[in-house]
Scaffold this active site. Structure first.
Site, PDB file in Angstrom:
ATOM      1  N   GLU A 106      23.531 -23.373  -6.128  1.00  0.00           N
ATOM      2  CA  GLU A 106      24.828 -23.355  -5.464  1.00  0.00           C
ATOM      3  C   GLU A 106      25.869 -24.110  -6.275  1.00  0.00           C
ATOM      4  O   GLU A 106      25.549 -25.065  -6.989  1.00  0.00           O
ATOM      5  CB  GLU A 106      24.720 -23.981  -4.058  1.00  0.00           C
ATOM      6  CG  GLU A 106      23.915 -23.136  -3.091  1.00  0.00           C
ATOM      7  CD  GLU A 106      23.735 -23.785  -1.729  1.00  0.00           C
ATOM      8  OE1 GLU A 106      23.627 -23.046  -0.739  1.00  0.00           O
ATOM      9  OE2 GLU A 106      23.701 -25.032  -1.655  1.00  0.00           O
ATOM     10  N   CYS A 126      15.342 -30.003  -7.281  1.00  0.00           N
ATOM     11  CA  CYS A 126      15.426 -31.326  -7.898  1.00  0.00           C
ATOM     12  C   CYS A 126      14.081 -32.019  -7.756  1.00  0.00           C
ATOM     13  O   CYS A 126      13.434 -31.925  -6.710  1.00  0.00           O
ATOM     14  CB  CYS A 126      16.525 -32.164  -7.236  1.00  0.00           C
ATOM     15  SG  CYS A 126      16.754 -33.799  -7.986  1.00  0.00           S
ATOM     16  N   CYS A 133      18.288 -36.409   0.880  1.00  0.00           N
ATOM     17  CA  CYS A 133      18.999 -35.332   0.188  1.00  0.00           C
ATOM     18  C   CYS A 133      18.244 -34.025   0.369  1.00  0.00           C
ATOM     19  O   CYS A 133      17.039 -33.947   0.100  1.00  0.00           O
ATOM     20  CB  CYS A 133      19.127 -35.673  -1.295  1.00  0.00           C
ATOM     21  SG  CYS A 133      19.850 -34.360  -2.298  1.00  0.00           S
ATOM     22  N   SER A 234      23.994 -42.908  -8.882  1.00  0.00           N
ATOM     23  CA  SER A 234      23.651 -42.827  -7.459  1.00  0.00           C
ATOM     24  C   SER A 234      22.728 -43.994  -7.123  1.00  0.00           C
ATOM     25  O   SER A 234      21.527 -43.931  -7.372  1.00  0.00           O
ATOM     26  CB  SER A 234      22.966 -41.485  -7.157  1.00  0.00           C
ATOM     27  OG  SER A 234      23.861 -40.417  -7.373  1.00  0.00           O
ATOM     28  N   LEU A 235      23.290 -45.046  -6.552  1.00  0.00           N
ATOM     29  CA  LEU A 235      22.528 -46.280  -6.340  1.00  0.00           C
ATOM     30  C   LEU A 235      21.922 -46.331  -4.934  1.00  0.00           C
ATOM     31  O   LEU A 235      20.716 -46.468  -4.773  1.00  0.00           O
ATOM     32  CB  LEU A 235      23.436 -47.485  -6.582  1.00  0.00           C
ATOM     33  CG  LEU A 235      22.744 -48.818  -6.817  1.00  0.00           C
ATOM     34  CD1 LEU A 235      21.879 -48.781  -8.064  1.00  0.00           C
ATOM     35  CD2 LEU A 235      23.772 -49.944  -6.926  1.00  0.00           C
ATOM     36  N   HIS A 236      22.747 -46.300  -3.908  1.00  0.00           N
ATOM     37  CA  HIS A 236      22.346 -46.165  -2.498  1.00  0.00           C
ATOM     38  C   HIS A 236      21.649 -47.380  -1.897  1.00  0.00           C
ATOM     39  O   HIS A 236      21.385 -47.397  -0.694  1.00  0.00           O
ATOM     40  CB  HIS A 236      21.484 -44.917  -2.294  1.00  0.00           C
ATOM     41  CG  HIS A 236      22.138 -43.661  -2.787  1.00  0.00           C
ATOM     42  ND1 HIS A 236      23.395 -43.273  -2.379  1.00  0.00           N
ATOM     43  CD2 HIS A 236      21.722 -42.723  -3.682  1.00  0.00           C
ATOM     44  CE1 HIS A 236      23.717 -42.138  -2.987  1.00  0.00           C
ATOM     45  NE2 HIS A 236      22.739 -41.793  -3.783  1.00  0.00           N
ATOM     46  N   ASN A 313      25.720 -37.322   5.006  1.00  0.00           N
ATOM     47  CA  ASN A 313      25.846 -35.983   5.568  1.00  0.00           C
ATOM     48  C   ASN A 313      24.505 -35.532   6.133  1.00  0.00           C
ATOM     49  O   ASN A 313      23.460 -35.772   5.524  1.00  0.00           O
ATOM     50  CB  ASN A 313      26.326 -35.010   4.490  1.00  0.00           C
ATOM     51  CG  ASN A 313      27.743 -35.322   4.051  1.00  0.00           C
ATOM     52  OD1 ASN A 313      28.662 -35.321   4.853  1.00  0.00           O
ATOM     53  ND2 ASN A 313      27.921 -35.617   2.768  1.00  0.00           N
ATOM     54  N   CYS A 356      28.055 -33.631  -0.116  1.00  0.00           N
ATOM     55  CA  CYS A 356      27.102 -34.384  -0.921  1.00  0.00           C
ATOM     56  C   CYS A 356      25.761 -34.511  -0.204  1.00  0.00           C
ATOM     57  O   CYS A 356      25.693 -34.917   0.952  1.00  0.00           O
ATOM     58  CB  CYS A 356      27.680 -35.771  -1.200  1.00  0.00           C
ATOM     59  SG  CYS A 356      26.641 -36.792  -2.243  1.00  0.00           S
TER      60      CYS A 356
END
Length: 364
Positions: A106, A126, A133, A234-236, A313, A356
């Site tokens: 996408e 991924c 995610c 991308s730490l998070h 999200n 995201c």
């Protein structure tokens, strides 16, 4: 069941070669193999990168007798639009692409008053297995070829020109996949995107963002390329205990290693690093984690860092949700109190699973 980390793609057949797979030398060789004069290589590149034409049958400066041959050998139809959905009053468009082997990816085109951004995929699926995610929950199918990546950009640029009389200004590698796990092809795609016509689209490197969950050696390698693109880490989570779970690659390269690599990137390129942080209710949104995040980032990167807070999200199979707005505001305030720039990202495409962490290339 939790996904395992996958750094190598499963063995699959390769997509057919396309003009966008070749650099200038490769284009010259491909044209020579067809028995065509050398100037045709530059001509084809100008049509593709400059005029955004992907069908040689529309290239009127080519002899009609060779158009079919060139179409078959250098312009295979790599991606077919299987479905398009829009939201945000038509300003956000998600396209589901089907590749020649049936895999789907996408891209998301987002129009803003001052810029137009396309979010593109670098892998089908991924292998990084982040549990919040949708892409990571599905696992890795295969890497995309350079041309499959580039074609997403060309299609977005052509759509903006043809439908809105506008230009593509920004490209973000934040769709399906971990870009630095497909390093060689992503690097080649970045070159095609940033080089001026007729060898590329001529988009400023400063307007291209490459995201990563923290593959520290690859971050350093990218720094040494000196391309000047923006790095998004991308730490998070600011602590290894939590990040080991949220971002499983942390079990390979800890936060300190990722931040050291990010510091090296900022030092070599002079570019500010973007740190992405999905704010999850009662998981990583505690005040002490905001304080720790600010301290660690300020210590590692000084002024060369900006935090993008992303309200989580929703994704299928996950019970987590976004932090309440008061918690979000307090988190921003505490990070800023440590001397670190921090804002909440404008979320686009949530209604069509285009935001995201929501891309999964399902259906079609």
């Amino acid at each position: 069941m939790a996904q395992e980390l996958m750094f190598e793609e499963p063995r699959r057949g390769k997509p057919p070669r396309h003009l966008a797979d070749f650099d200038a030398e490769g284009r010259a060789s491909a044209v020579a193999a067809l028995g065509l004069p050398p100037f045709r290589a530059k001509q084809l590149a100008h049509q593709y990168y400059g005029r955004l034409i992907a069908d040689p049958r529309q290239m009127t400066d080519l002899p009609a007798a060779v158009r079919d041959q060139i179409a078959e050998t250098m312009f295979p139809n790599l991606l077919t639009a299987a479905r398009e959905v829009t939201c945000d009053a038509g300003q956000t468009r998600k396209t589901l692409w089907r590749a020649t082997d049936g895999v789907t990816v996408e891209s998301v085109l987002m129009r803003y008053p001052q810029r137009n951004t396309v979010c593109i995929s670098s892998q089908a699926g991924c292998g990084m297995a982040c549990p919040f995610c949708a892409t990571g929950q599905g696992g890795l199918t295969r890497n995309l070829s350079t041309a499959e990546i580039v074609e997403q950009v060309r299609a977005a640029a052509a759509a903006l020109r043809d439908e809105f009389g506008d230009r593509l200004s920004n490209v973000v590698f934040m769709g399906l996949g971990e870009p630095l796990a497909n390093y060689a092809r992503v690097l080649a795609a970045v070159r095609r995107i940033t080089e001026p016509p007729p060898t590329g689209f001529g988009i400023s490197a400063r307007s291209v963002t490459v995201s990563t969950v923290g593959l520290a050696p690859a971050i350093r390698k990218l720094a040494d390329e000196r391309l000047g693109v923006t790095l998004a880490l991308s730490l998070h989570a600011p602590d290894d205990e939590l990040r080991d779970t949220l971002v499983p690659v942390n079990n390979r390269w800890k936060i300190s290693e990722a931040l050291e690599a990010a510091h090296y990137y900022a030092e070599v390129t002079g570019r500010r690093v973007s740190v992405e942080y999905a704010l999850i209710r009662e998981v990583n949104d505690q005040p002490w984690r905001a304080d720790l995040l600010g301290k660690r980032l300020h210590g590692a990167l000084g002024p060369l860092v900006h935090v993008n807070l992303i309200p989580l999200n929703p994704t299928p199979g996950s019970d987590w949700d976004a932090s309440p707005k008061p918690v979000e505001r307090e988190f921003v305030k505490r990070v800023r109190a440590q001397g670190v720039s921090c804002t909440v990202r404008d979320t686009r495409g949530r209604e069509i699973s285009a935001a995201c962490g929501q891309l999964a290339a399902e259906g079609g």
